[in-house]
Scaffold this active site. Structure first.
Site, PDB file in Angstrom:
ATOM      1  N   GLY A  73       0.820  -1.207   0.000  1.00 24.15           N
ATOM      2  CA  GLY A  73       0.000   0.000   0.000  1.00 24.15           C
ATOM      3  C   GLY A  73       0.856   1.260   0.000  1.00 24.15           C
ATOM      4  CB  THR A  74       3.933   2.143   1.860  1.00 26.08           C
ATOM      5  OG1 THR A  74       3.341   1.776   3.108  1.00 26.08           O
ATOM      6  CG2 THR A  74       4.812   3.356   2.060  1.00 26.08           C
ATOM      7  CG  ASN A 152      -4.959   3.392   9.642  1.00 28.88           C
ATOM      8  OD1 ASN A 152      -5.254   4.448   9.088  1.00 28.88           O
ATOM      9  ND2 ASN A 152      -3.914   3.279  10.430  1.00 28.88           N
ATOM     10  CD  GLN A 180      -6.924  -0.900   7.392  1.00 30.35           C
ATOM     11  OE1 GLN A 180      -7.693  -1.850   7.525  1.00 30.35           O
ATOM     12  NE2 GLN A 180      -5.666  -0.957   7.796  1.00 30.35           N
ATOM     13  CB  SER A 200      -2.098  -3.176   1.140  1.00 33.20           C
ATOM     14  OG  SER A 200      -1.095  -3.979   1.710  1.00 33.20           O
ATOM     15  N   GLY A 201      -2.504  -6.273  -0.309  1.00 34.48           N
ATOM     16  CA  GLY A 201      -2.986  -7.642  -0.161  1.00 34.48           C
ATOM     17  C   GLY A 201      -3.102  -8.131   1.269  1.00 34.48           C
ATOM     18  CG  HIS A 202      -0.396  -6.832   4.642  1.00 33.15           C
ATOM     19  ND1 HIS A 202      -0.428  -6.527   5.974  1.00 33.15           N
ATOM     20  CD2 HIS A 202       0.019  -5.707   4.016  1.00 33.15           C
ATOM     21  CE1 HIS A 202      -0.038  -5.266   6.154  1.00 33.15           C
ATOM     22  NE2 HIS A 202       0.232  -4.748   4.969  1.00 33.15           N
ATOM     23  CB  THR A 238      11.246 -10.019 -11.733  1.00 27.05           C
ATOM     24  OG1 THR A 238      12.382  -9.749 -12.555  1.00 27.05           O
ATOM     25  CG2 THR A 238      10.683 -11.385 -12.076  1.00 27.05           C
ATOM     26  CB  CYS A 326       2.989   2.810  11.664  1.00 31.72           C
ATOM     27  SG  CYS A 326       2.475   1.734  10.348  1.00 31.72           S
TER      28      CYS A 326
END
Ligand code: PLP
Length: 390
Positions: A73-74, A152, A180, A200-202, A238, A326
């Site tokens: 995401g960042t 978030n 989020q 963001s995937g996580h 890649t 964070c």
């Protein structure tokens, strides 16, 4: 997944869904080629990348050509904002909000050091954006407006459509950090005035280290990571093939579960909040309770330290968080709650519980059993609490 852990910190990160793990594994072991290779062993994998792009597109209402895979995401946030500044060099202003994630807030500080003007929209006591100030700030000098879709820490949902329209009226681009929101809020970007969106995937059961940036068709774009021709020259490096496959699968699952998120997951969150309000005095729910993510509760336990609450919960195998991951560790109350003007005595004792579809009612029952004695114990040794009682 560790069975005895009650994990209520899903806005920090989520577990990888078993189906996602299963979908990814062959692309780590068997089909490990490079999708850009000429030989079939690698080259055939380009189709897998496109399949994942389509799965993600179905979740957010985007076409394949509008999705660029990134590392997180960042990276997506940075790429979007810097791209807007590159393509509109005459406009030197960025408008963000006071409750953005550090990914945007600290980029704003860096841009200011480099001579850009950064205007920061304030929020009210419930964390709602001051739209009058937003209307004053967004002008013909503005290159990009970047405001998160959902916060978030509180889960607050921001008026992204109105902001997108305001940006458009002023010839500026609109970017939203939807890290989020994706997977929790239904979205169809084809119909929205949103030029760029980060995810963001996580945060929705794909692995860490994979994200995406949506760039609406027709919006000019300048890459941030320069190098090879991957992603049609829009993001070199890649392809992280296994994680891209995982992100696609996670998106497919999120789409199938979005109803569940807004019913069953919401019910768990509401049960926790109601239970806490009924059993513990001097508690407040932070945020805009009518307009927030279904999975997030931000609760202040007044006159005690959030860090101490977390430590005692941790001893009962319950994971939650104070503020964002964070800022945890800094002992500073969250910048989001401070922006909302939450008094220090409450902001310091605020805990975020964030749910996922893997949580259960039994887990909420357990938290409601553990929490009241934990709070009572900490208040017994709190001078602020004692002062309050006298
Ligand atoms: N934006 C928001 C709103 C977030 O909650 C987070 C992560 O907590 C990020 C951005 C950063 O995402 P990533 O960890 O993928 O870089």
């Amino acid at each position: 997944m560790s069975s005895n852990i009650i994990y209520l910190d899903n806005n920090a990160t989520t577990c990888v869904a078993p189906e996602v793990f299963e979908a990814m594994t062959p692309y780590l072991t068997e089909f490990y080629g490079n999708p850009s290779s000429i030989h079939r062993f690698g080259g055939q994998l380009a189709a897998k990348v496109e399949e994942a792009r389509a799965q993600l597109g179905a979740l957010i209402g985007a076409q394949n050509s509008e999705i660029i895979f990134t590392s997180c995401g960042t990276e997506s946030d940075t790429t979007a904002i810097r791209s807007a500044l590159s393509i509109c060099p005459k406009r030197r202003k960025v408008v963000i909000s006071k409750v953005e994630h550090p990914a945007v807030l600290n980029l704003g500080k860096e841009l200011e050091r480099n001579g850009y003007k950064v205007s920061i929209i304030p929020v009210d006591a419930r964390g709602r954006l001051d739209m009058d100030r937003a209307r004053e700030m967004i002008d013909s000098e503005t290159a990009v407006v970047s405001v998160m879709w959902a916060n978030n820490e509180t889960g607050n949902i921001q008026p992204v459509i109105e902001l997108g329209e305001l940006a458009r009226k002023n010839g500026a681009l609109f970017h939203t950090d939807a890290v989020q929101a994706v997977g929790k809020v239904p979205m169809n970007l084809a119909e929205l005035p949103i030029d760029m969106l980060s995810l963001s995937g996580h945060k929705f059961h794909a692995p860490k280290g994979i994200g995406a940036l949506y760039v609406k068709r027709g919006v000019r774009f300048h890459p941030y990571i320069i190098g090879g021709h991957q992603e049609h020259g829009r993001r070199a490096g890649t392809e992280n093939l296994a994680s891209i496959v995982g992100l696609g699968k996670a998106a497919e699952l999120a789409l199938a579960n979005i109803g569940h998120e807004n019913t069953a997951v919401r019910a768990l969150r509401d049960k926790l909040e109601q239970g806490v309000l009924a059993s513990i005095p001097s508690v407040r729910i932070n945020g805009d309770v009518e307009h927030r993510l279904p999975n997030t509760a931000n609760i202040s336990f007044e006159y005690i330290e959030g860090e101490s609450i977390l430590m005692l919960l941790d001893m009962h195998n319950i994971c939650a968080s104070s503020g964002s991951a964070c800022t945890t560790g800094s002992l500073e109350p969250s910048h989001v709650l401070r922006a909302m003007g939450v008094p220090y005595t409450a902001a310091h004792g605020s805990i975020r519980f964030s749910f996922s579809r893997y949580n259960t009612e039994a887990e909420v029952d357990r938290v409601l059993e553990v929490l009241p004695p934990v709070i009572a114990r900490l208040r017994e040794i709190s001078p602020y609490w004692k002062q309050q009682q006298n």
